[in-house]
Design an enzyme around this catalytic site. Structure first.
Site, short mmCIF file in Angstrom:
data_model
loop_
_atom_site.label_atom_id
_atom_site.label_comp_id
_atom_site.label_asym_id
_atom_site.label_seq_id
_atom_site.Cartn_x
_atom_site.Cartn_y
_atom_site.Cartn_z
CE LYS A 65 -3.67 -2.63 2.19
NZ LYS A 65 -4.39 -3.05 3.42
CD GLN A 109 -3.35 -4.55 6.61
OE1 GLN A 109 -3.49 -3.49 5.99
NE2 GLN A 109 -3.69 -5.71 6.09
CG ASP A 132 -9.62 -0.34 5.26
OD1 ASP A 132 -9.32 -0.85 4.16
OD2 ASP A 132 -8.92 -0.44 6.28
N1 GUN Z 1 -6.61 -6.97 6.33
C1 GUN Z 1 -6.85 -7.71 5.22
N2 GUN Z 1 -7.44 -6.96 4.28
C2 GUN Z 1 -7.57 -5.72 4.79
C3 GUN Z 1 -8.08 -4.49 4.28
O1 GUN Z 1 -8.58 -4.40 3.15
N3 GUN Z 1 -8.01 -3.43 5.12
C4 GUN Z 1 -7.49 -3.51 6.38
N4 GUN Z 1 -7.50 -2.42 7.13
N5 GUN Z 1 -7.01 -4.64 6.88
C5 GUN Z 1 -7.04 -5.72 6.08
#
Ligand code: GUN
Length: 306
Positions: A65, A109, A132
């Site tokens: 990311k 995350q 998100d």
């Molecule tokens: N963990 C796995 N996929 C995601 C996601 O799309 N966003 C976040 N914040 N954590 C994750």
């Protein structure tokens, strides 16, 4: 390669939904929009990322990311904290980012260490910075059809369908899996009475006696259960469009790493019957980050709200 094999490959290539290419197109479009936003307003989109603990998969995701932000000219801010960080400390960081005008999107995350309640953290993120799309306000907006941040994987699936010219209106979409991150939001996205949706949606899950009773009826089948290759050719009808959200590691001694990545769908048998199908990897996966960037851009440009 024999003629038969190359014919088969050609056939497969034609019906493969190329998430890598579509995600690259979206990132290129966002880069152009980012350059223009910066030029016109001086605003550079900023995404803040919080990683708590030492889960190796989470670290890989967060690094991807950060890299994706840099490539299109976003600012990113990352905080990495040890697994024994308290919930109060996490909430303190979120509050600080909520108040920081240079931070337009916030991502914590998941999964968080067990002693931290995910929902407490998600609810602490400002709904205006909810990159998100996990906040209850974002989910509520989605359900009632108001503009808002849509969870990145479902938003990516919709883009994959639209950009592959797969018509959704009136189709029977069957979603396998009811997670808050994929199953629930994709179902809500696809039954909305909007020009790009308007499908009839069934959600099935482990509560069903026979999941294949439902999957066999799907015009569009979306599978997000996290179980390797659980949907087989016998579970689908001829001509189905298949979106495989799974990303599972399966032991494979013939591979240098000792494992291979595979989806929730058994690709060899299902692709025989499908009119279009996402590969794993290279299908849904790349779209999730592209849509995270898109949500962050919308937050920075003030495109969401009201
Ligand atoms: N963990 C796995 N996929 C995601 C996601 O799309 N966003 C976040 N914040 N954590 C994750």
């Amino acid at each position: 390669m024999s003629k038969l094999m190359s014919d088969k490959k050609l056939m497969t290539d034609k019906k493969l939904i190329d998430g890598k290419k579509i995600a690259a197109d979206i990132r290129a479009e966002l880069k152009a929009k980012t350059d223009k936003l910066l030029n016109d307003t001086g605003i550079r989109p900023g995404l803040a990322l919080l990683l708590v603990g030492d889960d190796p998969a989470s670290r890989v995701y967060v690094n991807s990311k950060i890299k994706a932000c840099a490539e299109i000219g976003f600012r990113s801010i990352t905080k990495e904290l040890p697994a024994n960080t308290t919930e109060a400390e996490v909430l303190g960081i979120v509050k600080q980012w909520n108040e920081d005008p240079d931070v337009h999107g916030i991502l914590v995350q998941l999964p968080l260490p067990k002693h931290i309640v995910d929902n407490n953290v998600i609810r602490a993120i400002s709904p205006d910075k909810d990159a998100d799309g996990f906040h209850p306000e974002s989910m509520g907006r989605l359900v009632i059809g108001l503009p808002g941040f849509v969870s990145c994987t479902p938003a990516g699936i919709l883009e994959l369908l639209i950009r592959s010219n797969i018509s959704i209106k009136g189709k029977h979409v069957v979603v396998v899996g009811r997670s808050n991150i994929v199953g629930k939001p994709i179902a809500n996205l696809l039954y909305q009475k909007t020009p790009n949706a308007n499908a009839v949606v069934t959600i099935c899950h482990t509560g069903a006696d026979d999941i294949s009773y439902y999957t066999k009826q799907a015009d569009i089948l979306i599978v997000a259960v996290g179980v390797a290759e659980v949907i087989k050719g016998d579970d689908v009808k001829e001509g189905v469009v298949v979106i495989d959200v799974g990303m599972n590691r399966v032991d494979d001694a013939t591979r240098p790493r000792g494992y291979r990545l595979t989806g929730d769908v058994h690709f060899p048998s299902v692709s025989e019957k499908a009119s279009a199908i996402t590969p794993v990897p290279g299908g849904v996966g790349p779209m999730t980050i592209a849509m995270l960037l898109s949500n962050t851009f919308k937050a920075a440009a003030g495109e969401i709200g009201g």
